[in-house]
Motif scaffolding. Structure first.
Motif, PDB file in Angstrom:
ATOM      1  N   VAL A 127      42.331 -34.881  41.110  1.00 24.40           N
ATOM      2  CA  VAL A 127      43.143 -34.566  39.939  1.00 24.40           C
ATOM      3  C   VAL A 127      42.628 -35.425  38.798  1.00 24.40           C
ATOM      4  CG1 VAL A 127      45.206 -33.983  41.275  1.00 24.40           C
ATOM      5  CG2 VAL A 127      44.867 -36.328  40.489  1.00 24.40           C
ATOM      6  N   PHE A 128      42.921 -35.009  37.574  1.00 23.74           N
ATOM      7  CA  PHE A 128      42.499 -35.836  36.455  1.00 23.74           C
ATOM      8  C   PHE A 128      43.550 -36.894  36.179  1.00 23.74           C
ATOM      9  CE2 PHE A 128      42.452 -37.100  32.012  1.00 23.74           C
ATOM     10  CZ  PHE A 128      41.145 -37.578  31.929  1.00 23.74           C
ATOM     11  N   THR A 129      43.139 -38.137  36.198  1.00 16.38           N
ATOM     12  CA  THR A 129      44.001 -39.246  35.806  1.00 16.38           C
ATOM     13  C   THR A 129      43.268 -40.079  34.768  1.00 16.38           C
ATOM     14  OG1 THR A 129      43.143 -40.641  37.591  1.00 16.38           O
ATOM     15  CG2 THR A 129      45.128 -39.356  38.064  1.00 16.38           C
ATOM     16  N   GLU A 130      43.989 -40.560  33.802  1.00 17.30           N
ATOM     17  CA  GLU A 130      43.379 -41.348  32.734  1.00 17.30           C
ATOM     18  C   GLU A 130      43.112 -42.784  33.149  1.00 17.30           C
ATOM     19  OE1 GLU A 130      45.804 -41.129  29.289  1.00 17.30           O
ATOM     20  OE2 GLU A 130      45.230 -39.054  28.801  1.00 17.30           O
ATOM     21  N   SER A 131      43.705 -43.213  34.258  1.00 17.40           N
ATOM     22  CA  SER A 131      43.656 -44.619  34.635  1.00 17.40           C
ATOM     23  C   SER A 131      42.855 -44.840  35.905  1.00 17.40           C
ATOM     24  CB  SER A 131      45.075 -45.162  34.822  1.00 17.40           C
ATOM     25  OG  SER A 131      45.815 -45.052  33.629  1.00 17.40           O
ATOM     26  N   VAL A 132      42.397 -46.054  36.076  1.00 15.95           N
ATOM     27  CA  VAL A 132      41.647 -46.466  37.246  1.00 15.95           C
ATOM     28  C   VAL A 132      42.042 -47.905  37.567  1.00 15.95           C
ATOM     29  CG1 VAL A 132      39.707 -47.179  35.797  1.00 15.95           C
ATOM     30  CG2 VAL A 132      39.328 -46.795  38.218  1.00 15.95           C
ATOM     31  N   ARG A 133      42.018 -48.251  38.832  1.00 16.51           N
ATOM     32  CA  ARG A 133      42.314 -49.631  39.230  1.00 16.51           C
ATOM     33  C   ARG A 133      41.034 -50.441  39.253  1.00 16.51           C
ATOM     34  NH1 ARG A 133      44.865 -51.158  45.116  1.00 16.51           N
ATOM     35  NH2 ARG A 133      43.789 -53.158  45.389  1.00 16.51           N
ATOM     36  N   MET A 134      41.020 -51.553  38.529  1.00 16.74           N
ATOM     37  CA  MET A 134      39.864 -52.450  38.488  1.00 16.74           C
ATOM     38  C   MET A 134      40.203 -53.730  39.242  1.00 16.74           C
ATOM     39  SD  MET A 134      37.679 -53.922  35.201  1.00 16.74           S
ATOM     40  CE  MET A 134      38.976 -54.997  34.549  1.00 16.74           C
ATOM     41  N   ASN A 135      39.339 -54.084  40.198  1.00 14.57           N
ATOM     42  CA  ASN A 135      39.481 -55.315  40.972  1.00 14.57           C
ATOM     43  C   ASN A 135      38.372 -56.273  40.569  1.00 14.57           C
ATOM     44  OD1 ASN A 135      41.488 -54.063  42.988  1.00 14.57           O
ATOM     45  ND2 ASN A 135      39.709 -52.721  43.175  1.00 14.57           N
ATOM     46  N   VAL A 136      38.736 -57.493  40.244  1.00 16.81           N
ATOM     47  CA  VAL A 136      37.773 -58.487  39.769  1.00 16.81           C
ATOM     48  C   VAL A 136      37.918 -59.762  40.587  1.00 16.81           C
ATOM     49  CG1 VAL A 136      37.168 -59.997  37.842  1.00 16.81           C
ATOM     50  CG2 VAL A 136      37.699 -57.596  37.408  1.00 16.81           C
ATOM     51  N   TRP A 137      36.789 -60.296  41.053  1.00 12.31           N
ATOM     52  CA  TRP A 137      36.771 -61.583  41.756  1.00 12.31           C
ATOM     53  C   TRP A 137      35.865 -62.545  40.983  1.00 12.31           C
ATOM     54  CZ3 TRP A 137      36.252 -56.837  43.947  1.00 12.31           C
ATOM     55  CH2 TRP A 137      37.096 -56.477  45.004  1.00 12.31           C
ATOM     56  N   ASP A 138      36.380 -63.712  40.630  1.00  7.79           N
ATOM     57  CA  ASP A 138      35.574 -64.745  39.989  1.00  7.79           C
ATOM     58  C   ASP A 138      35.800 -66.073  40.696  1.00  7.79           C
ATOM     59  OD1 ASP A 138      34.232 -63.413  37.752  1.00  7.79           O
ATOM     60  OD2 ASP A 138      36.249 -63.091  36.963  1.00  7.79           O
ATOM     61  N   ARG A 139      34.763 -66.850  40.799  1.00 14.09           N
ATOM     62  CA  ARG A 139      34.896 -68.160  41.443  1.00 14.09           C
ATOM     63  C   ARG A 139      35.699 -69.100  40.544  1.00 14.09           C
ATOM     64  NH1 ARG A 139      29.500 -69.558  44.988  1.00 14.09           N
ATOM     65  NH2 ARG A 139      29.192 -67.442  45.820  1.00 14.09           N
ATOM     66  N   THR A 140      36.449 -69.981  41.203  1.00 11.53           N
ATOM     67  CA  THR A 140      37.298 -70.898  40.463  1.00 11.53           C
ATOM     68  C   THR A 140      37.430 -72.209  41.227  1.00 11.53           C
ATOM     69  OG1 THR A 140      39.534 -71.226  39.559  1.00 11.53           O
ATOM     70  CG2 THR A 140      39.365 -69.915  41.555  1.00 11.53           C
ATOM     71  N   VAL A 141      37.683 -73.274  40.486  1.00 15.55           N
ATOM     72  CA  VAL A 141      37.949 -74.576  41.118  1.00 15.55           C
ATOM     73  C   VAL A 141      39.440 -74.750  41.375  1.00 15.55           C
ATOM     74  CG1 VAL A 141      35.910 -75.667  40.122  1.00 15.55           C
ATOM     75  CG2 VAL A 141      38.076 -75.720  38.866  1.00 15.55           C
ATOM     76  N   ALA A 142      40.248 -73.806  40.926  1.00 14.23           N
ATOM     77  CA  ALA A 142      41.687 -73.878  41.161  1.00 14.23           C
ATOM     78  C   ALA A 142      41.979 -73.760  42.657  1.00 14.23           C
ATOM     79  CB  ALA A 142      42.397 -72.761  40.394  1.00 14.23           C
ATOM     80  N   PRO A 143      43.030 -74.405  43.138  1.00 15.69           N
ATOM     81  CA  PRO A 143      43.383 -74.306  44.561  1.00 15.69           C
ATOM     82  C   PRO A 143      43.982 -72.940  44.871  1.00 15.69           C
ATOM     83  CG  PRO A 143      45.059 -75.536  43.373  1.00 15.69           C
ATOM     84  CD  PRO A 143      43.952 -75.281  42.388  1.00 15.69           C
ATOM     85  N   PRO A 144      43.993 -72.556  46.137  1.00 18.02           N
ATOM     86  CA  PRO A 144      44.611 -71.284  46.499  1.00 18.02           C
ATOM     87  C   PRO A 144      46.066 -71.201  46.047  1.00 18.02           C
ATOM     88  CG  PRO A 144      43.311 -72.129  48.322  1.00 18.02           C
ATOM     89  CD  PRO A 144      43.347 -73.215  47.299  1.00 18.02           C
ATOM     90  N   THR A 145      46.469 -70.035  45.635  1.00 17.20           N
ATOM     91  CA  THR A 145      47.848 -69.791  45.221  1.00 17.20           C
ATOM     92  C   THR A 145      48.798 -70.051  46.394  1.00 17.20           C
ATOM     93  OG1 THR A 145      47.105 -68.094  43.677  1.00 17.20           O
ATOM     94  CG2 THR A 145      49.421 -68.041  44.320  1.00 17.20           C
ATOM     95  N   PRO A 146      49.896 -70.756  46.172  1.00 10.76           N
ATOM     96  CA  PRO A 146      50.871 -70.917  47.257  1.00 10.76           C
ATOM     97  C   PRO A 146      51.310 -69.551  47.789  1.00 10.76           C
ATOM     98  CG  PRO A 146      51.416 -72.370  45.423  1.00 10.76           C
ATOM     99  CD  PRO A 146      50.302 -71.475  44.950  1.00 10.76           C
ATOM    100  N   LEU A 147      51.404 -69.439  49.094  1.00  7.76           N
ATOM    101  CA  LEU A 147      51.807 -68.193  49.754  1.00  7.76           C
ATOM    102  C   LEU A 147      50.885 -67.029  49.383  1.00  7.76           C
ATOM    103  CD1 LEU A 147      55.697 -68.440  49.296  1.00  7.76           C
ATOM    104  CD2 LEU A 147      54.337 -69.139  51.270  1.00  7.76           C
ATOM    105  N   TYR A 148      49.579 -67.331  49.251  1.00  5.58           N
ATOM    106  CA  TYR A 148      48.642 -66.273  48.857  1.00  5.58           C
ATOM    107  C   TYR A 148      48.614 -65.129  49.875  1.00  5.58           C
ATOM    108  CZ  TYR A 148      45.305 -68.485  52.125  1.00  5.58           C
ATOM    109  OH  TYR A 148      44.687 -69.010  53.233  1.00  5.58           O
TER     110      TYR A 148
END
Length: 496
Positions: A251-272
């Motif tokens: 079907v034609f949909t105007e939207s798409v889901r974009m998934n992005v992964w970037d490296r970070t020095v931040a700690p893992p999110t609590p309850l990830y």
């Protein structure tokens, strides 16, 4: 109608069982692996669409046992996690499982070099690496496969700088048809033939991998406009370390889901892990249940747009920091089929547009995953060898019969110079493989015959791909579209 309802009921039952196990184990376990039922002697793949009854099912624990089993066998196929979408593992001869050949043999934390037995599952390897402060540079969409299976299909992820496990393989150990084991390096032609060779050159028993220091990934999910992606794809891929897109085809949909992964020095999110479970349960609801129901009730447009709206409400702007081993792969998958090719990056948008147009014409609902890699594969026959690549993957629920659609879409992918992912559904034969890979296919054939001059590692599926001549070898039951399609007219044996 009755057949369609039966397909939906079976698929929903399997999806529900997998989801229950996933929730009960707090996101740790799913039923997404091949299995051998010892009482019946039947082996089946992860989504229960292929099965065969091997004459013997062997689970060796030493290289000496592997060499003996291979030497004594007349016909042999090796299996790992069984996360396959075609008949490549099937045999009525000897089936050699590496499920008890899973040791980590050495870890050099200083250099990042790790040597393992290849029956180990990816999830177990990455967990062990993290304990040593190490990680793989990139992973694919799931972690249920064995390392041997990943290497034999030249597994890819999505990445700006690196995209293939094979690009980090320093050496591997291969057992040929005579039961002889030898260590191979990138200077050896057989090394490149075995990577992505679908087990046709022998059994990969050990591998040495170059790993990195452990790192964290910030994964962000956005619902964006399709035309914005088309106009800005170069900038998007340059800005982010890893990117993928999920489209709804049919079907034609105007939207798409974009998934992005970037490296970070931040700690893992609590309850990830809870965050990850929420995303995966949302995917299961939309892809595992809603799309099949929409086809049955002829409500494709409504359900597709409601699904995207639901994803926008529950996912848009969602950002979580994961350890690398948790950030790349998903755990929970709906029961589905997959067709995937790598097409040249420069022409990928035209190819996508033609695929979208065809699916809309057929009103065929499917998730389409799109990923990207640089030219870093070490395989002779991998889907992304020799060029910068865009991977186009159709992943329809098995509640929908995709036989005709897969056959037609595969022709579109061939038209744009697509190269086959050997772990996925296909109607291709040796003629198509020769057209895809040219001189690489000739080199692969030479290496394959050297390692297996009598065809010990050949079954019907690999015979069709590599020789153009079907065998009478496997005893197969298939519900996947890969095996329902009629033979390709006029396919002749080739001598390359």
């Amino acid at each position: 109608m009755a057949d369609r309802i039966e397909r939906i009921a079976r698929t929903w039952a399997i999806n529900t069982a997998n989801t229950a196990v996933y929730i009960a184990s707090f996101g740790e376990r799913v039923l997404h692996e091949g299995r051998h039922a010892s009482l019946r002697g039947i082996w089946s793949n992860w989504n229960r669409s292929f099965e065969s009854q091997p004459a013997s099912f062997e689970t060796p624990e030493t290289e000496a046992e592997i060499c003996r089993i291979v030497k004594e066998a007349t016909r042999l196929r090796a299996v790992g996690g069984g996360h396959t979408f075609n008949a490549s593992p099937l045999t009525n001869g000897t089936m050699l499982s590496l499920d008890r050949y899973t040791k980590i043999l050495s870890v050099d934390q200083a250099t990042g070099r790790v040597r393992v037995q290849t029956g180990i599952r990816l999830r177990d390897l990455t967990a062990a690496l993290l304990e040593h402060g190490l990680a793989l540079a990139v992973q694919g969409s799931t972690d249920a496969q064995s390392i041997a299976g990943l290497l034999s299909t030249d597994i890819h992820g999505t990445g700006r700088d690196v995209g293939f496990l094979s690009s980090n393989v320093l050496s591997l150990r291969l057992v040929d048809a005579d039961g002889r084991a030898r260590t191979l390096h990138p200077r050896d032609e057989m090394f490149h033939a075995a990577l992505g060779g679908l087990g046709a050159c022998g059994v990969i028993t050990e591998v040495e991998i170059q790993c990195e220091r452990a790192y964290n990934l910030r994964k962000s999910v956005e619902i964006v406009k399709r035309d914005w992606v088309t106009k800005n794809i170069d900038a998007i891929l340059e800005e982010h370390k890893h990117v993928s897109f999920y489209y709804v085809g049919g079907v034609f949909t105007e939207s798409v889901r974009m998934n992005v992964w970037d490296r970070t020095v931040a700690p893992p999110t609590p309850l990830y892990r809870l965050h990850k479970m929420r995303l995966e349960l949302t995917d299961m609801l939309v892809s595992g249940y809603a799309l099949g129901l929409a086809k049955l009730l002829d409500l494709s447009d409504l359900v597709a747009n409601l699904g995207l709206a639901f994803m926008w409400l529950t996912m848009n702007g969602h950002s979580t920091v994961y350890p690398a081993r948790e950030g790349f792969p998903r755990k929970l998958f709906y029961r589905h089929d997959e067709l995937e090719y790598g097409v040249p990056y420069d022409t990928h948008q035209a190819c996508l547009d033609e695929v979208f147009a065809y699916l809309e014409e057929k009103r065929f609902l499917t998730i389409i995953e799109v990923r990207f890699t640089p030219n870093t594969s070490e395989s002779l026959l991998g889907p992304g060898v020799g060029r910068r690549t865009c991977f186009i993957e159709l992943a329809p629920s098995l509640s929908i019969d995709s036989t005709e659609v897969f056959a037609d879409v595969e022709k579109i992918l061939w038209k744009y110079g697509g190269q086959l992912h050997l772990g996925k559904a296909t109607r291709a034969g040796a003629r198509e493989m020769a057209a895809m890979y040219g001189e690489r296919f000739t080199r692969f054939q030479r290496a394959r015959r050297e390692a297996d001059p009598t065809g010990k590692f050949v079954n019907d599926f690999t015979a069709r791909l590599f020789t153009g001549v079907a065998t009478t070898e496997p005893s197969v039951t298939a519900t996947s579209s890969a095996e329902h399609a009629a033979p390709i007219p006029g396919l002749q044996p080739i001598t390359a």
